[in-house]
Scaffold this active site. Sequence first.
Site, PDB file in Angstrom:
ATOM      1  N   ILE A  23       0.848  -1.286   0.007  1.00  0.00           N
ATOM      2  CA  ILE A  23       0.029  -0.048   0.118  1.00  0.00           C
ATOM      3  C   ILE A  23       0.678   1.195  -0.029  1.00  0.00           C
ATOM      4  O   ILE A  23       0.646   2.169  -0.687  1.00  0.00           O
ATOM      5  CB  ILE A  23      -0.989   0.119   1.187  1.00  0.00           C
ATOM      6  CG1 ILE A  23      -1.992  -1.300   0.986  1.00  0.00           C
ATOM      7  CG2 ILE A  23      -1.599   1.214   1.394  1.00  0.00           C
ATOM      8  CD1 ILE A  23      -2.901  -1.487   2.472  1.00  0.00           C
ATOM      9  N   ASP A  54      14.264   3.301  10.534  1.00  0.00           N
ATOM     10  CA  ASP A  54      13.760   2.214  11.155  1.00  0.00           C
ATOM     11  C   ASP A  54      12.610   2.613  12.197  1.00  0.00           C
ATOM     12  O   ASP A  54      12.983   3.490  12.818  1.00  0.00           O
ATOM     13  CB  ASP A  54      14.996   1.656  12.088  1.00  0.00           C
ATOM     14  CG  ASP A  54      14.447   0.260  12.816  1.00  0.00           C
ATOM     15  OD1 ASP A  54      13.031   0.174  13.028  1.00  0.00           O
ATOM     16  OD2 ASP A  54      15.435  -0.552  13.146  1.00  0.00           O
ATOM     17  N   VAL A  55      11.430   2.202  11.696  1.00  0.00           N
ATOM     18  CA  VAL A  55      10.238   3.055  12.659  1.00  0.00           C
ATOM     19  C   VAL A  55      10.138   2.625  14.026  1.00  0.00           C
ATOM     20  O   VAL A  55       9.376   3.141  14.767  1.00  0.00           O
ATOM     21  CB  VAL A  55       8.902   2.823  11.882  1.00  0.00           C
ATOM     22  CG1 VAL A  55       8.892   3.394  10.588  1.00  0.00           C
ATOM     23  CG2 VAL A  55       8.645   1.309  11.690  1.00  0.00           C
ATOM     24  N   TYR A 142      -2.431  -8.315  16.804  1.00  0.00           N
ATOM     25  CA  TYR A 142      -2.359  -7.313  15.527  1.00  0.00           C
ATOM     26  C   TYR A 142      -3.686  -6.560  15.356  1.00  0.00           C
ATOM     27  O   TYR A 142      -3.577  -5.247  15.274  1.00  0.00           O
ATOM     28  CB  TYR A 142      -2.515  -8.430  14.164  1.00  0.00           C
ATOM     29  CG  TYR A 142      -2.658  -7.562  12.979  1.00  0.00           C
ATOM     30  CD1 TYR A 142      -1.354  -6.879  12.276  1.00  0.00           C
ATOM     31  CD2 TYR A 142      -3.907  -7.538  12.167  1.00  0.00           C
ATOM     32  CE1 TYR A 142      -1.690  -6.026  11.221  1.00  0.00           C
ATOM     33  CE2 TYR A 142      -3.908  -6.807  10.939  1.00  0.00           C
ATOM     34  CZ  TYR A 142      -2.826  -5.967  10.651  1.00  0.00           C
ATOM     35  OH  TYR A 142      -3.015  -5.267   9.375  1.00  0.00           O
ATOM     36  N   LYS A 146      -4.026  -2.330  15.620  1.00  0.00           N
ATOM     37  CA  LYS A 146      -5.039  -1.790  14.669  1.00  0.00           C
ATOM     38  C   LYS A 146      -6.006  -1.057  15.255  1.00  0.00           C
ATOM     39  O   LYS A 146      -6.369   0.255  14.811  1.00  0.00           O
ATOM     40  CB  LYS A 146      -5.445  -2.416  13.449  1.00  0.00           C
ATOM     41  CG  LYS A 146      -4.189  -3.046  12.714  1.00  0.00           C
ATOM     42  CD  LYS A 146      -3.485  -1.974  11.954  1.00  0.00           C
ATOM     43  CE  LYS A 146      -2.383  -2.611  11.042  1.00  0.00           C
ATOM     44  NZ  LYS A 146      -1.624  -1.377  10.229  1.00  0.00           N
ATOM     45  N   ILE A 175      -6.733  -6.697   0.946  1.00  0.00           N
ATOM     46  CA  ILE A 175      -6.091  -6.158  -0.290  1.00  0.00           C
ATOM     47  C   ILE A 175      -4.965  -7.111  -0.743  1.00  0.00           C
ATOM     48  O   ILE A 175      -4.373  -7.624  -0.075  1.00  0.00           O
ATOM     49  CB  ILE A 175      -5.368  -4.996   0.042  1.00  0.00           C
ATOM     50  CG1 ILE A 175      -6.392  -3.939   0.806  1.00  0.00           C
ATOM     51  CG2 ILE A 175      -4.915  -4.087  -1.098  1.00  0.00           C
ATOM     52  CD1 ILE A 175      -7.730  -3.535   0.133  1.00  0.00           C
ATOM     53  N   THR A 177      -1.724  -7.932  -1.678  1.00  0.00           N
ATOM     54  CA  THR A 177      -0.471  -7.446  -1.685  1.00  0.00           C
ATOM     55  C   THR A 177       0.522  -8.356  -1.921  1.00  0.00           C
ATOM     56  O   THR A 177       0.234  -9.508  -1.696  1.00  0.00           O
ATOM     57  CB  THR A 177      -0.259  -6.931  -0.356  1.00  0.00           C
ATOM     58  OG1 THR A 177      -0.502  -7.590   0.878  1.00  0.00           O
ATOM     59  CG2 THR A 177      -1.314  -5.815  -0.193  1.00  0.00           C
TER      60      THR A 177
END
Length: 245
Positions: A23, A54-55, A142, A146, A175, A177
């Site tokens: 995305i 690096d987030v 997860y 979110k 989606i 991906t």
Amino acid sequence: MSTVCAQRYQDKVTIITGGSMGIGKACVQLFGGKKLETEVNGAGPGEAVFIQCDVRKENEIKRTVEDFGRIDCLVNNAGTHPPIMTIDNFSSDDFRELLNTNLISYFCFAKYALPYLRQTKGNIINCASLVAQIGQWGAVTYAASKGGIVTMTKALAIDEAKHGVRVNSISPGNIWTTLWERGVQDIADPEAAIEAGKNCQLMGKFGTTAEVAQAFLYLAAEASFCTGIDLVLSGGLELNLGNKN
């Protein structure tokens, strides 16, 4: 990481996290400033710049944001999905690591981008997921990460309204991906798995990353009266009756 401009969002600076695939890559291509940097920059107006960040590391996020000097839009998109398993097999450290990537990084990017966004009356778009609303088998950590994105979006929209900054989220469903494509290769009958994935949606198909990118661009460029919303892109996946596992 990229900054890009597009005809529908001309002369604007957008930071897109996780812009190298999926995305995020589609958003870079659509916001579309030259392969990806060369590819996007050669495709149309605007300019793309890729920066390694690096987030999970706040100091790298801070440095990256401060490098630009002007920001009109922040797209928080970087994230990961752990293997499918029940809570018995997740450790608390697994959960903390996932939150650091999927949720705390969004917080940090927003925190350091907001001084610039307030100056431009810009906006933040956070990539959440339909599972924040409906849950998902084997994905308790997860789904929680979110869900945190959606509620953080609403709370931040309230705080930033006085500065003229809009904050919204997008919740994609199924989606198609690279992650989906890789995932079905480990299944005995990949074609059947793909067909089942398509049939989850009332529209009988996966969404595309290009369709998601269009929604991001809409919120950035045109949805001037939208703040605090969570835009669901699901093809109707959440409707009708669910199946018991």
